[in-house]
Design a protein around this motif. Structure first.
Motif, PDB file in Angstrom:
ATOM      1  N   ILE A   1       7.496  -3.911 -34.119  1.00  0.00           N
ATOM      2  CA  ILE A   1       7.756  -2.847 -32.820  1.00  0.00           C
ATOM      3  C   ILE A   1       6.744  -1.942 -32.828  1.00  0.00           C
ATOM      4  O   ILE A   1       5.879  -1.603 -31.712  1.00  0.00           O
ATOM      5  N   ALA A   2       6.166  -1.334 -33.862  1.00  0.00           N
ATOM      6  CA  ALA A   2       5.218  -0.238 -33.949  1.00  0.00           C
ATOM      7  C   ALA A   2       4.041  -0.877 -33.635  1.00  0.00           C
ATOM      8  O   ALA A   2       3.171  -0.188 -32.585  1.00  0.00           O
ATOM      9  N   VAL A   3       3.582  -1.928 -34.075  1.00  0.00           N
ATOM     10  CA  VAL A   3       2.083  -2.585 -33.660  1.00  0.00           C
ATOM     11  C   VAL A   3       1.949  -2.825 -32.264  1.00  0.00           C
ATOM     12  O   VAL A   3       0.832  -2.702 -31.544  1.00  0.00           O
ATOM     13  N   THR A   4       3.167  -3.455 -31.535  1.00  0.00           N
ATOM     14  CA  THR A   4       3.138  -3.760 -30.200  1.00  0.00           C
ATOM     15  C   THR A   4       3.356  -2.736 -29.319  1.00  0.00           C
ATOM     16  O   THR A   4       2.943  -2.696 -28.177  1.00  0.00           O
ATOM     17  N   LEU A   5       3.970  -1.651 -29.814  1.00  0.00           N
ATOM     18  CA  LEU A   5       4.246  -0.432 -28.860  1.00  0.00           C
ATOM     19  C   LEU A   5       2.842   0.155 -28.354  1.00  0.00           C
ATOM     20  O   LEU A   5       2.812   0.678 -27.114  1.00  0.00           O
ATOM     21  N   VAL A   6       2.131   0.419 -29.331  1.00  0.00           N
ATOM     22  CA  VAL A   6       0.874   1.354 -28.859  1.00  0.00           C
ATOM     23  C   VAL A   6      -0.055   0.400 -27.671  1.00  0.00           C
ATOM     24  O   VAL A   6      -0.181   1.209 -26.925  1.00  0.00           O
ATOM     25  N   PRO A   7      -0.375  -0.662 -27.941  1.00  0.00           N
ATOM     26  CA  PRO A   7      -1.151  -1.267 -27.071  1.00  0.00           C
ATOM     27  C   PRO A   7      -0.405  -1.398 -25.649  1.00  0.00           C
ATOM     28  O   PRO A   7      -0.708  -1.213 -24.319  1.00  0.00           O
ATOM     29  N   ILE A   8       1.016  -1.636 -25.496  1.00  0.00           N
ATOM     30  CA  ILE A   8       1.801  -1.530 -24.432  1.00  0.00           C
ATOM     31  C   ILE A   8       1.856  -0.287 -23.674  1.00  0.00           C
ATOM     32  O   ILE A   8       1.652  -0.104 -22.416  1.00  0.00           O
ATOM     33  N   LEU A   9       2.003   0.813 -24.687  1.00  0.00           N
ATOM     34  CA  LEU A   9       2.124   2.064 -23.881  1.00  0.00           C
ATOM     35  C   LEU A   9       0.651   2.269 -23.086  1.00  0.00           C
ATOM     36  O   LEU A   9       0.600   3.081 -22.165  1.00  0.00           O
ATOM     37  N   LEU A  10      -0.374   1.926 -23.833  1.00  0.00           N
ATOM     38  CA  LEU A  10      -1.871   2.321 -23.315  1.00  0.00           C
ATOM     39  C   LEU A  10      -2.031   1.517 -22.144  1.00  0.00           C
ATOM     40  O   LEU A  10      -2.619   2.049 -21.263  1.00  0.00           O
ATOM     41  N   ALA A  11      -1.486   0.299 -22.305  1.00  0.00           N
ATOM     42  CA  ALA A  11      -1.906  -0.484 -20.924  1.00  0.00           C
ATOM     43  C   ALA A  11      -1.018   0.328 -19.988  1.00  0.00           C
ATOM     44  O   ALA A  11      -1.420   0.031 -18.796  1.00  0.00           O
ATOM     45  N   TYR A  12       0.219   0.455 -20.143  1.00  0.00           N
ATOM     46  CA  TYR A  12       0.804   1.288 -18.907  1.00  0.00           C
ATOM     47  C   TYR A  12       0.142   2.483 -18.486  1.00  0.00           C
ATOM     48  O   TYR A  12      -0.133   2.475 -17.319  1.00  0.00           O
ATOM     49  N   TYR A  13      -0.367   3.095 -19.364  1.00  0.00           N
ATOM     50  CA  TYR A  13      -0.845   4.636 -19.105  1.00  0.00           C
ATOM     51  C   TYR A  13      -2.256   4.099 -18.308  1.00  0.00           C
ATOM     52  O   TYR A  13      -2.671   4.803 -17.261  1.00  0.00           O
ATOM     53  N   LEU A  14      -2.919   3.005 -18.446  1.00  0.00           N
ATOM     54  CA  LEU A  14      -4.174   2.758 -17.685  1.00  0.00           C
ATOM     55  C   LEU A  14      -3.775   2.156 -16.376  1.00  0.00           C
ATOM     56  O   LEU A  14      -5.008   2.196 -15.469  1.00  0.00           O
ATOM     57  N   THR A  15      -2.820   1.650 -16.245  1.00  0.00           N
ATOM     58  CA  THR A  15      -2.626   1.012 -14.948  1.00  0.00           C
ATOM     59  C   THR A  15      -1.660   1.535 -14.208  1.00  0.00           C
ATOM     60  O   THR A  15      -0.966   1.007 -13.120  1.00  0.00           O
ATOM     61  N   ARG A  16      -1.096   2.773 -14.463  1.00  0.00           N
ATOM     62  CA  ARG A  16       0.011   3.362 -13.802  1.00  0.00           C
ATOM     63  C   ARG A  16      -0.425   3.428 -12.495  1.00  0.00           C
ATOM     64  O   ARG A  16      -1.573   3.982 -12.151  1.00  0.00           O
ATOM     65  N   PRO A  17       0.362   3.512 -11.504  1.00  0.00           N
ATOM     66  CA  PRO A  17       0.208   3.841 -10.092  1.00  0.00           C
ATOM     67  C   PRO A  17      -0.214   5.352  -9.594  1.00  0.00           C
ATOM     68  O   PRO A  17       0.215   6.161 -10.629  1.00  0.00           O
ATOM     69  N   ALA A  18      -1.092   5.468  -8.847  1.00  0.00           N
ATOM     70  CA  ALA A  18      -1.663   6.733  -8.646  1.00  0.00           C
ATOM     71  C   ALA A  18      -0.567   7.787  -8.345  1.00  0.00           C
ATOM     72  O   ALA A  18      -0.946   9.104  -8.832  1.00  0.00           O
ATOM     73  N   THR A  19       0.533   7.531  -8.008  1.00  0.00           N
ATOM     74  CA  THR A  19       1.493   8.496  -7.545  1.00  0.00           C
ATOM     75  C   THR A  19       2.234   9.038  -8.766  1.00  0.00           C
ATOM     76  O   THR A  19       3.149   9.970  -8.651  1.00  0.00           O
ATOM     77  N   GLU A  20       2.035   8.294  -9.824  1.00  0.00           N
ATOM     78  CA  GLU A  20       2.652   8.868 -11.143  1.00  0.00           C
ATOM     79  C   GLU A  20       1.850   9.708 -11.775  1.00  0.00           C
ATOM     80  O   GLU A  20       2.102  10.103 -12.983  1.00  0.00           O
ATOM     81  N   ARG A  21       0.607  10.006 -11.480  1.00  0.00           N
ATOM     82  CA  ARG A  21      -0.387  10.834 -11.897  1.00  0.00           C
ATOM     83  C   ARG A  21       0.043  12.318 -11.701  1.00  0.00           C
ATOM     84  O   ARG A  21       0.223  12.673 -10.735  1.00  0.00           O
ATOM     85  N   ASP A  22      -0.304  13.048 -12.684  1.00  0.00           N
ATOM     86  CA  ASP A  22      -0.277  14.640 -12.340  1.00  0.00           C
ATOM     87  C   ASP A  22      -1.539  15.073 -11.415  1.00  0.00           C
ATOM     88  O   ASP A  22      -2.616  14.779 -12.129  1.00  0.00           O
TER      89      ASP A  22
END
Lengths: 313, 329, 268
Positions: free
Chosen positions: C247-268
């Motif tokens: 879980i730990a090994v796959t969690l990091v890339p997944i969260l990073l991937a989400y952060y990198l592609t999140r829609p503009a409306t979710e950015r502060d």
């Protein structure tokens, strides 16, 4: 004047750029060569090999594959009642899981698409995506722990005084078994859990595209909330449900880990494929069995296309 | 003198849709030239053919007398102001403006000097460090202009550049663009569907319809002598009578039914469909007895004694001199 | 206009259903984490009689786990690299072009995730048997690259389709040729999508079992080790620990991937 104005015009990179600017289709085809070469040989080649193998048969005395085209294997698949049972059982499970996933997914998708705002919305999307991407095997394993006789679910039900209800449920024919971790009911719960995010995300995407004023309009025209739901929301969410159902249906049809880790004695298509190619060494029968989900999914896709599922993908 | 831009029987099709269908015209150096037409008429495709975003399927496009029919945009001395501005979001305003210089490897200090000069020209001297996302629509417009002009193009192409601005800002920018063009003396090619804009800014206007040229001429000629029913209708919404000639609404008088025709005038009776108050003028929409809808525009207050309610009978009249004969379509 | 009509605000039921659904998705993962610390080593007793860190220490000493982990990381790295090249090429070719047969190609490139993994697996095995290729490290990589490519392709194609054509035209209009435009305009815009695609492809490959079983022969990737362990429950506490590690090994890339592609409306 154009050539004289730019000293860089003679550089080879620029010349190549101009060459391909004039022949854009050629550039596209050149870009496609490596992926198509790879895909064509490895993936499509394999699919054809699979199809070819399904038209071979195994020699019953020597237990070796005879590389001669025959319909014997398909005949074996389609005439033995045990095999037909497997196809039927798997299809029923896939349909049941798809329906249940749609029902469970809808309120979640609805909430995250229409009510959650800003950070809360981001939280919901992450909260759905994280379990979706979390290790498949670990999740299956977790459910083995949860559904085990001495596991957490039994403990919870016991604490609530519902252990009698569980025992009654497990005695029910068709869905029951000695414990939740070896019953169709348990398997069904695990399937729904595993594919739920694949249903939530497309449904939420479809609902995100429903303009809020459409719902205002419905209410304005005198519809009660329940009427707005049935007559406006649900029809507009249907493409998303159809898109999600492609995943839930296809993933359930092909899975062999879940039925072998959490499951009842009856075989499923995936297990049959796995077992036939492995211990039985009958690759032709395994291949023929794996053609079944392709056909079923083909039929399903044709139906889903009609429901507009691909617009929401 | 060679024309700045020449089209010779240019054709461009997308699949089965012929966007530009055998178009020929020439634009003189230093001219403010507008391409006017409804959407899908081929005006934008013509602009893109000049810029090099599209290459012609047939015919020839020439810039300064040189055939550029196969020349990519980056080798044409032409720059474009895009409808959506197309500012690069990952660069500062100054970096946007100097982009053209940087890709041509102009030295950094020179880039900076010329970029700041251009920003000053469009009155955004202090905005260089900002990001495009921090600018208003009007400011983005100016940056797009500066980014194109910094390359000292011979021709500036403007693709409905004022479409996204509100009315007041649009009128301001119209004046500014016209002033800029006079000062710099370069050729402007301006695409618009707004006939008022085309008429007020241009030296010459070409009217497109369905991939072909309907008429090319000075704004006065286009307005006063529309050649076809399409031009008469599209520019200034003239009345086309019997499909043979056009009459402008402001040249049509309204009088009580049965009143005699003025000398040398055409007179026609009909019933009022509606009249609309428009400030200085009132529009009278009248259906004639031979079932043509004619719009007259009279100063508000004139013919006050007339019944204005729909259904009332009135007489319309105009001088024969105001009938503009039309070519058959 | 947003009014305050009653259906606009979520009812208590709607709110509860949504949060219950989210809880349903997360409880099993939380339970795995809890079980990694239980002192009970034979059954799945709940609640755990006590908590300990002992199993982590034991797991770290196991060379078979480390070997499986190394193999999985090696496979995932190579498969991701191949997928990045192939998927990006395919995305650039198909994102905006108008060539004939585009729809068929688009469908072809998503086939490996539209069809169940078992079909990819058995097809690869059937092909290997036909051609006479023995299972090896490379057959695992080949299988993984096929579906990893789809992930990269989807990510990059989505980003390219959102990239306004006018930016590319503006760049060329200002004197940049295709290479300069690619380097200065296109690459900065798709870089995060590429990175995200790569991360997801890595996570997917690292965790893959359905295809791998058919192409791996006797090689043990971490998921295969884990799968075998499920039917041989001698080392239950170790299995729990490995589950948490995965879980730990796959969690990091997944969260990073989400952060990198999140829609503009979710950015502060």
């Amino acid at each position: 004047m154009a050539a004289a104005a730019f000293a860089t015009a003679s550089r080879p990179l620029r010349a190549a750029s101009t060459f391909f600017f004039r022949r854009q289709a050629l550039a596209v085809y050149l870009l496609l060569v490596p992926p198509l070469l790879w895909f064509g040989t490895v993936y499509l080649g394999s699919l054809f090999a699979l199809l070819a193998q399904s038209f071979y048969a195994i020699d019953e005395f020597t237990a070796t594959v005879v590389p001669r085209l025959t319909l014997k294997t398909y005949a074996q698949l389609l005439t033995q009642p045990a095999n037909l049972d497997i196809v039927l059982r798997t299809s029923e499970m896939a349909i049941a899981v798809t329906i249940a996933a749609a029902v469970v997914a809808f309120p979640i998708a609805n909430y995250m698409a229409r009510y959650a705002r800003g950070r809360m919305k981001a939280f919901f999307y992450v909260a759905v995506m994280l379990p979706m991407w979390t290790s498949y095997l670990v999740k299956v394993y977790a459910w083995r722990l949860i559904l085990a006789k001495e596991g957490i679910l039994s403990w919870c039900l016991g604490a609530l005084g519902l252990d009698g209800a569980l025992a009654a449920l497990l005695r029910a024919p068709g869905i029951g078994g000695p414990s939740l971790s070896s019953s169709y009911l348990g398997m069904f719960i695990v399937f729904v859990y595993m594919w739920l995010p694949y249903m939530i995300l497309p449904v939420a995407a479809a609902l995100e595209r429903v303009p809020a004023n459409l719902l205002s309009a419905s209410a304005d025209l005198g519809a009660r909330p329940s009427q707005t739901f049935w007559r406006v929301m649900l029809p507009l969410a249907m493409p998303g449900v159809a898109a999600g159902s492609i995943f839930t249906f296809s993933l359930t049809l092909g899975d062999y880990i879940i039925p072998s880790v959490v499951g009842a004695p009856g075989y499923f298509i995936g297990m049959m494929v796995y077992q036939q190619q492995g211990t039985a060494g009958n690759i032709p029968l395994a291949a023929a069995f794996s053609v079944v989900p392709i056909v079923l999914i083909g039929i399903y896709l044709a139906l889903a296309r009609r429901a507009g599922a691909f617009d929401a993908l | 003198m060679t024309a700045a831009i020449e089209f010779h029987d240019v054709r461009r099709a997308f699949g089965t849709i012929v966007a530009v269908d055998g178009v020929s015209f020439a634009i003189e150096p230093g001219e403010f030239f507008s391409m006017l037409g409804p959407s899908g008429s081929g005006k934008t495709t013509c602009l893109r053919l000049i810029a090099g975003f599209e290459l012609p399927d047939g015919g020839q496009v020439r810039l300064d007398g040189i055939d550029v029919s196969a020349t990519p945009p980056y080798e044409r001395n032409v720059n474009t102001v895009f409808q959506d501005y197309a500012l690069f979001p990952h660069m500062s305003v100054l970096d946007n403006v100097t982009y053209g210089l940087r890709v041509r490897r102009v030295a950094a200090p020179e880039c900076r000097r010329r970029g700041e000069e251009m920003l000053a020209l469009v009155k955004l001297a202090d905005a260089g460090a900002r990001r495009p996302a921090q600018l208003s629509g009007g400011q983005k417009q100016r940056v797009a202009l500066a980014r194109a002009l910094v390359n000292q193009p011979k021709v500036l192409l403007l693709d409905e550049p004022l479409g996204a601005l509100d009315l007041k800002l649009r009128e301001e920018m119209q004046l500014e663009l016209r002033g800029l063009q006079r000062r710099l003396g370069i050729t402007f090619v301006y695409v618009t569907h707004d006939q008022g804009e085309a008429l007020s800014m241009s030296d010459r206007v070409v009217v497109f319809n369905r991939g072909r040229i309907e008429q090319l001429g000075s704004p006065q000629a286009i307005y006063a002598q529309p050649r076809t029913a399409f031009v008469a209708g599209f520019v200034g919404a003239a009345n086309v009578i019997d499909g043979r000639y056009a009459v402008r609404g402001e040249h049509i008088g309204v009088a009580p039914a049965g009143s005699p025709a003025p000398e040398g005038a055409v007179r026609i009776e009909g019933t009022i469909v509606d009249t609309q108050y428009q400030g200085a003028v009132r529009r009278w929409q009248v259906r004639t007895d031979d079932d043509q809808l004619i719009t007259a525009t009279r100063p508000e207050g004139e013919a006050n004694t007339l019944h204005r309610e729909p259904g009332a009978r009135v007489a319309l009249s105009w001088a024969r001199a105001h009938q503009i004969p039309l070519a058959a379509d | 206009m947003r009014s305050s009509r009653d259906w606009e605000a979520p009812s208590a039921g709607a709110r509860f259903a949504a949060w219950a659904g989210i809880a349903f998705l997360h409880v099993p993962v939380a339970i795995i984490v809890l079980y990694a610390f239980t002192t009970e080593d034979r059954s799945y007793d709940f609640p755990p009689p006590g908590l300990t860190l002992r199993w982590f220490a034991l797991a770290f000493e196991r060379s078979d786990i480390w070997a499986a982990m190394r193999l999985s990381i090696g496979v995932a790295s190579l498969a991701t690299a191949a997928a990045l090249v192939l998927g990006t090429l395919a995305a650039f070719a198909l994102a905006r072009s108008r060539i004939r047969g585009k729809n068929a190609l688009t469908l072809l490139f998503v086939l490996p995730i539209a069809l169940p993994g078992i079909i990819t697996g058995i097809a690869l095995l059937a092909a290997m048997k036909l051609v006479g290729v023995e299972p090896s490290f490379w057959t695992i990589v080949a299988g993984h690259a096929t579906f990893c490519m789809v992930i990269v392709y989807n990510n990059v194609v989505a980003r390219l389709r959102r990239l306004p054509q006018s930016w590319i035209e503006a760049s060329m209009d200002l004197g940049a040729d295709s290479w300069q435009t690619f380097r200065r305009i296109v690459l900065p815009q798709v870089a995060t999508a590429l990175l995200a695609g790569g991360m997801l492809a890595f996570a997917l490959s690292f965790d893959e079992i359905i295809v791998t079983i058919f192409t791996s022969g006797h090689q043990q990737t971490l998921p295969i080790w884990f799968f075998n362990e499920l039917f041989r429950p001698r080392d239950r506490p170790i299995t729990n620990v490995v589950a948490v590690l995965v879980i730990a090994v796959t969690l990091v890339p997944i969260l990073l991937a989400y952060y990198l592609t999140r829609p503009a409306t979710e950015r502060d």
